[in-house]
Design an enzyme around this catalytic site. Structure first.
Site, PDB file in Angstrom:
ATOM      1  N   LYS A 188       0.662  -1.181   0.041  1.00 16.85           N
ATOM      2  CA  LYS A 188       0.096   0.109   0.002  1.00 16.85           C
ATOM      3  C   LYS A 188       0.948   1.273  -0.030  1.00 16.85           C
ATOM      4  O   LYS A 188       0.484   2.284  -0.513  1.00 16.85           O
ATOM      5  CB  LYS A 188      -0.901  -0.010   0.904  1.00 16.85           C
ATOM      6  CG  LYS A 188      -2.219  -1.124   1.213  1.00 16.85           C
ATOM      7  CD  LYS A 188      -3.128  -1.022   2.171  1.00 16.85           C
ATOM      8  CE  LYS A 188      -4.166  -2.102   1.737  1.00 16.85           C
ATOM      9  NZ  LYS A 188      -4.934  -2.308   3.022  1.00 16.85           N
ATOM     10  N   ARG A 217      -7.435  -7.711  -8.765  1.00 13.56           N
ATOM     11  CA  ARG A 217      -8.139  -8.989  -9.061  1.00 13.56           C
ATOM     12  C   ARG A 217      -9.576  -8.928  -9.345  1.00 13.56           C
ATOM     13  O   ARG A 217      -9.828  -7.721  -9.098  1.00 13.56           O
ATOM     14  CB  ARG A 217      -8.032 -10.145  -7.733  1.00 13.56           C
ATOM     15  CG  ARG A 217      -8.251  -9.138  -6.732  1.00 13.56           C
ATOM     16  CD  ARG A 217      -8.533 -10.046  -5.433  1.00 13.56           C
ATOM     17  NE  ARG A 217      -8.705  -9.136  -4.359  1.00 13.56           N
ATOM     18  CZ  ARG A 217      -9.727  -8.729  -3.619  1.00 13.56           C
ATOM     19  NH1 ARG A 217     -10.902  -9.015  -4.242  1.00 13.56           N
ATOM     20  NH2 ARG A 217      -9.799  -7.669  -2.794  1.00 13.56           N
TER      21      ARG A 217
END
Ligand code: ADP
Ligand code: ADP
Ligand code: MG
Length: 472
Positions: A115, A291
């Protein structure tokens, strides 16, 4: 062209991918641990292969799974969500073994899975990010000094985190000092990395994310946004597309930013760019998921685009089926995650045998389930056992249809979140399209009002007994 796909997953998403394969004339190969011997994806796939006794570790063994893909003559692998889907190693092994990975490049997965790196990449691309630390935190004292500058409340977050875990709100310095080590050890245990960072806590945040698709030929499009603000403990329960909380101008801006984010990291395949919207109407990049996402179904409903089909096309090297100007949205869609949990008992998982199951039907209703009558939900996996996705032309019609479809659903034998959602759908603020990520916590009364389904069956049985006793 792709002819045979191994699905490195289980549950409803494996079934979803099998359906896409069947429609495209592609052979599907399922894998299953012993605990999943009777799972639906095993029954639905063209082929199914046992991966041994380890209920979770079996689905996490990248080398073995790719070996199986090679041995069964697959030319591609779909990772689904969860498990290995965001593990760059799987994409890498697939590449080495000449199996097409249905997702982005391993390097992009690695970068966006971190992140801190993702924040840096977005900042460099001119996308606003949540104010916070430049990199990982070096020490508690550094965190305290930084939080003093940013201002409380702050969020401590696991850099490699996901699934709503490794996140802790700290309202003041005392809490930051108390939680620092806890988040550190949670990050280490859950994600195998002790890296943590700090962000400003956004006030009354709305979680708004944008679905993107990008092919190998330089085409990147967005499929509008999803509002995922209805969460419990940072985990999504209900998602809505489009968001009833933003206007057309914000929608266009978000789409542009998401496409820019994808281009900035030369993204390929389907992905999601997550933003937080604060009370003043500012958007901040939060993270990118590399994804297919659980809630992709609502985007499919409003755009008519089959996202899994596009994923497979992209991995085959084909261009996107749609240009941006050909993509429009129609109506509203809502997904409700039917979890095998007891809302009245702090949402404790409620695994066991499904004694009866009826899928709902009627106009605008879609079910993606991994259950059937007689199926025993194994205790090792996610408690989400079905997704209900509802579509209607207008927001008020969607609300009515969602309630109707929930009442139309029959899941017996285990407790589920269905009765909780029926209460939630009655809340005036929700109906008015006004909610933030604190909604569930702000409405503890919903749990008290919730009547559980088995009680309804019990009531009927009691009524019958009383009638018999009174000789009615
Ligand atoms: P979505 O945005 O698609 O709803 P979730 O955050 O709910 O994504 O994650 C989907 C599934 O993947 C859940 O079962 C979640 O627990 C799992 N998951 C997501 N990220 C991770 C991770 N980094 N490590 C382990 N499991 C994860
Ligand atoms: P995960 O990878 O687990 O999905 P995210 O970074 O996407 O983690 O955050 C999950 C949820 O936590 C968000 O949807 C939001 O509700 C909350 N959250 C995360 N960061 C912040 C923040 N800076 N301020 C307020 N809420 C946040
Ligand atoms: Mg997230």
């Amino acid at each position: 062209m792709i002819k045979k796909i191994l699905i490195a997953n289980r549950g409803e998403i494996a079934v979803r991918i099998i359906r896409a394969c069947a429609e495209a004339g592609i052979t599907s190969v399922a894998i299953y641990a012993d605990a999943d011997r009777h799972a639906l994806h095993v029954k639905k796939a063209d082929e199914a292969h046992n991966i041994g006794p380890e209920s979770i570790a079996g689905y996490l063994n990248a080398h073995r799974i790719v070996n199986l893909a090679v041995a069964t003559g697959c030319d591609a692998l779909h990772p689904g969500y969860g498990f290995l889907s965001e593990n760059p190693l799987l994409a890498e092994i697939c590449q080495q073994r000449q199996i097409r990975f249905i997702g982005p490049d391993a390097d992009v997965i690695r970068r966006m899975g971190n992140k801190v790196e993702a924040r840096r990449a977005m900042q460099a691309a001119g996308i606003p990010v949540v104010p916070g630390s430049d990199g990982n935190l070096g020490s508690l004292e550094e965190a305290v000094a930084l939080a003093g500058n940013i201002g409380y409340p702050v969020m401590l977050k696991a850099t490699s985190g996901g699934g709503g875990r490794g996140i802790r709100r700290c309202n003041n310095e005392t809490e930051l000092r108390r939680y620092y080590d806890r988040v550190l050890s949670e990050a280490t245990k859950a994600f195998g990395s002790a890296d943590i960072f700090l962000e400003k806590c956004i006030d009354r945040p709305r979680h708004i994310e944008v679905q993107i698709l990008a092919d190998r030929h330089g085409n990147t499009v967005h499929l509008f946004e999803r509002d995922c603000s209805i969460q419990r403990r940072h985990q999504k329960l209900i998602e809505i597309a489009p968001s009833p909380q933003i206007n057309e101008q914000q929608r266009q801006w978000l789409g542009t930013m998401a496409v820019r984010a994808a281009r900035a990291v030369t993204y390929e395949n389907a992905g999601t760019v997550e933003f937080l919207l604060d009370a003043d109407g500012s958007f901040y990049f939060m993270e990118m998921n590399t994804r297919i996402q659980v809630e992709h179904t609502i985007t499919e409903n409003i755009t008519g685009i089959d996202i899994v089909r596009e994923q497979i096309r992209i991995a085959s090297g084909l261009p996107l089926s749609y240009a941006q100007h050909e993509i429009s949205l129609r109506g509203y869609a809502m997904e409700l995650r039917i979890n095998a949990e007891d809302p009245k008992n702090d949402f404790l998982p409620s695994f066991g045998r499904i004694t009866r199951y009826f899928a709902p039907g009627g106009p605008g209703v879609r079910t993606d389930a991994a259950i059937y009558t007689g199926y025993e939900i194994p205790p090792y996996y996610d408690s989400m056992c079905a997704k209900l996705t509802v579509w209607a032309l207008t927001w008020p019609e969607l609300l009515n249809r969602a309630s109707r479809a929930l009442q139309d659903t029959g899941v017996y034998g285990v407790r589920t979140t269905i009765p909780y959602y029926l209460e939630l759908l009655k809340v005036p603020a929700f109906r008015a399209g006004d909610f933030d990520t604190g909604f569930v916590e702000d409405h503890p009364e919903l749990v008290r009002y919730t009547t559980s389904r088995p009680t309804r069956e019990l009531t009927a049985a009691l009524a019958a007994a009383v009638s018999a006793h009174l000789g009615l």
